[in-house]
Design a protein around this motif. Structure first.
Motif, PDB file in Angstrom:
ATOM      1  N   GLU A  67       0.720  -1.154  -0.060  1.00 18.10           N
ATOM      2  CA  GLU A  67       0.109   0.086   0.054  1.00 18.10           C
ATOM      3  C   GLU A  67       0.786   1.413  -0.200  1.00 18.10           C
ATOM      4  OE1 GLU A  67      -3.224  -0.287  -0.676  1.00 18.10           O
ATOM      5  OE2 GLU A  67      -2.731  -2.069  -0.714  1.00 18.10           O
ATOM      6  N   GLN A  68       2.157   1.232   0.507  1.00 18.43           N
ATOM      7  CA  GLN A  68       2.948   2.370   0.661  1.00 18.43           C
ATOM      8  C   GLN A  68       3.229   2.821  -0.780  1.00 18.43           C
ATOM      9  OE1 GLN A  68       4.182   4.661   3.280  1.00 18.43           O
ATOM     10  NE2 GLN A  68       4.948   5.587   1.195  1.00 18.43           N
ATOM     11  N   LEU A  69       3.495   1.573  -1.504  1.00 21.30           N
ATOM     12  CA  LEU A  69       4.019   1.811  -3.099  1.00 21.30           C
ATOM     13  C   LEU A  69       2.745   2.330  -3.739  1.00 21.30           C
ATOM     14  CD1 LEU A  69       6.410  -0.817  -4.187  1.00 21.30           C
ATOM     15  CD2 LEU A  69       6.878   1.597  -3.888  1.00 21.30           C
ATOM     16  N   ASN A 125       2.865 -11.720  -5.439  1.00 16.86           N
ATOM     17  CA  ASN A 125       4.025 -12.119  -6.052  1.00 16.86           C
ATOM     18  C   ASN A 125       5.397 -11.401  -5.502  1.00 16.86           C
ATOM     19  OD1 ASN A 125       6.256 -12.084  -7.978  1.00 16.86           O
ATOM     20  ND2 ASN A 125       5.027 -12.529  -9.587  1.00 16.86           N
ATOM     21  N   ASP A 126       5.960 -11.922  -4.616  1.00 17.77           N
ATOM     22  CA  ASP A 126       7.403 -11.493  -3.741  1.00 17.77           C
ATOM     23  C   ASP A 126       8.114 -10.987  -4.954  1.00 17.77           C
ATOM     24  OD1 ASP A 126       6.015 -11.788  -1.593  1.00 17.77           O
ATOM     25  OD2 ASP A 126       7.092 -13.716  -1.226  1.00 17.77           O
ATOM     26  N   GLU A 127       8.518 -11.461  -6.055  1.00 13.49           N
ATOM     27  CA  GLU A 127       9.515 -11.099  -6.789  1.00 13.49           C
ATOM     28  C   GLU A 127       9.096  -9.777  -7.456  1.00 13.49           C
ATOM     29  OE1 GLU A 127      11.520 -12.623 -10.805  1.00 13.49           O
ATOM     30  OE2 GLU A 127      10.948 -14.261  -9.368  1.00 13.49           O
ATOM     31  N   GLN A 128       8.104  -9.683  -7.775  1.00 14.95           N
ATOM     32  CA  GLN A 128       7.687  -8.307  -8.780  1.00 14.95           C
ATOM     33  C   GLN A 128       7.236  -7.383  -7.818  1.00 14.95           C
ATOM     34  OE1 GLN A 128       6.779  -7.467 -12.024  1.00 14.95           O
ATOM     35  NE2 GLN A 128       7.947  -9.251 -12.376  1.00 14.95           N
ATOM     36  N   GLN A 129       6.872  -7.627  -6.540  1.00 13.22           N
ATOM     37  CA  GLN A 129       6.787  -6.686  -5.478  1.00 13.22           C
ATOM     38  C   GLN A 129       8.042  -5.836  -5.226  1.00 13.22           C
ATOM     39  OE1 GLN A 129       3.630  -5.851  -4.187  1.00 13.22           O
ATOM     40  NE2 GLN A 129       4.955  -3.998  -3.276  1.00 13.22           N
ATOM     41  N   GLU A 130       9.296  -6.628  -5.228  1.00 14.60           N
ATOM     42  CA  GLU A 130      10.416  -6.121  -5.012  1.00 14.60           C
ATOM     43  C   GLU A 130      11.048  -5.333  -6.243  1.00 14.60           C
ATOM     44  OE1 GLU A 130      13.772  -5.509  -2.669  1.00 14.60           O
ATOM     45  OE2 GLU A 130      12.039  -6.127  -2.173  1.00 14.60           O
ATOM     46  N   ARG A 133       9.122  -2.140  -5.988  1.00 14.01           N
ATOM     47  CA  ARG A 133       9.729  -1.358  -5.176  1.00 14.01           C
ATOM     48  C   ARG A 133      11.087  -0.588  -5.404  1.00 14.01           C
ATOM     49  NH1 ARG A 133      13.207  -1.087  -1.192  1.00 14.01           N
ATOM     50  NH2 ARG A 133      14.348  -3.053  -1.457  1.00 14.01           N
ATOM     51  N   HIS A 134      11.753  -1.183  -6.381  1.00  9.07           N
ATOM     52  CA  HIS A 134      13.142  -0.633  -6.533  1.00  9.07           C
ATOM     53  C   HIS A 134      12.742  -0.105  -7.816  1.00  9.07           C
ATOM     54  CE1 HIS A 134      16.204  -2.854  -4.613  1.00  9.07           C
ATOM     55  NE2 HIS A 134      15.587  -4.061  -4.681  1.00  9.07           N
ATOM     56  N   LYS A 135      12.082  -0.186  -8.677  1.00 12.05           N
ATOM     57  CA  LYS A 135      11.606   0.839  -9.847  1.00 12.05           C
ATOM     58  C   LYS A 135      10.931   2.038  -9.165  1.00 12.05           C
ATOM     59  CE  LYS A 135       8.239   0.533 -13.483  1.00 12.05           C
ATOM     60  NZ  LYS A 135       7.212  -0.278 -14.362  1.00 12.05           N
ATOM     61  N   ILE A 136      10.278   1.882  -8.648  1.00 14.84           N
ATOM     62  CA  ILE A 136       9.355   3.268  -8.120  1.00 14.84           C
ATOM     63  C   ILE A 136      10.605   4.310  -7.009  1.00 14.84           C
ATOM     64  CG2 ILE A 136       7.768   4.352  -6.317  1.00 14.84           C
ATOM     65  CD1 ILE A 136       6.879   2.952  -9.230  1.00 14.84           C
ATOM     66  N   ALA A 137      11.406   3.483  -6.284  1.00 17.76           N
ATOM     67  CA  ALA A 137      12.545   4.186  -5.653  1.00 17.76           C
ATOM     68  C   ALA A 137      13.454   4.989  -6.488  1.00 17.76           C
ATOM     69  CB  ALA A 137      13.296   3.093  -4.716  1.00 17.76           C
TER      70      ALA A 137
END
Length: 148
Positions: A67-69, A125-130, A133-137
């Motif tokens: 949700e933060q993302l 999907n943990d892999e896509q979530q990560e 996270r990197h893409k948005i950061a």
């Protein structure tokens, strides 16, 4: 953002575990002097706590990260809106021109939010979530010049 910020009543009929109500809004002041348009556009990403909710019995640590993302994506698109307003040479139709940019940005925001949920399978999907996270950061870092 903390789980306590989610103050809305959960929709128990929804398949969602949580909903982040966020978006982009603006306030515009414009002045035309000697055929020059001066624009003061206050643009922000907003989180609406009373419209955001989570299901206590289903939410976990992954839920809040997901949700933060959603909010971070709203902030990213607010920065895109600021960039476009700053770089635009406005005419006397400044109000209409800003509305066009706003509509384009909010359309892109909605598409990006939906793509994020689809690709992460709503955080399952943990892999896509990560990856997201990197893409948005990275995107937030690249757009820090348009933070405010």
């Amino acid at each position: 953002m903390s789980i306590n910020d989610f103050r809305g009543l959960p929709d128990e009929a929804s398949k969602a575990v949580a909903i982040t109500a966020s978006g982009v809004s603006y306030q515009l002041a414009a002045e035309i002097n000697n055929n020059e348009v001066h624009v003061d556009c206050n643009i922000g990403a907003y989180f609406y706590p009373n419209e955001s909710w989570y299901k206590v019995h289903l939410a976990d640590g992954k839920t809040l990260g997901h949700e933060q993302l959603h909010f971070d994506i709203s902030e990213l698109m607010a920065r895109e809106f600021r960039r476009r307003v700053k770089e635009k040479k406005f005419s006397a139709n400044v109000k209409r021109e800003v509305k066009v940019i706003y509509k384009e940005v909010t359309d892109s925001l909605n598409k990006l939010q939906n793509l994020y949920d689809k690709e992460t399978n709503f955080s399952i999907n943990d892999e896509q979530q990560e990856l997201w996270r990197h893409k948005i950061a990275k995107a937030l870092e690249e757009t820090k010049a348009f933070k405010d």
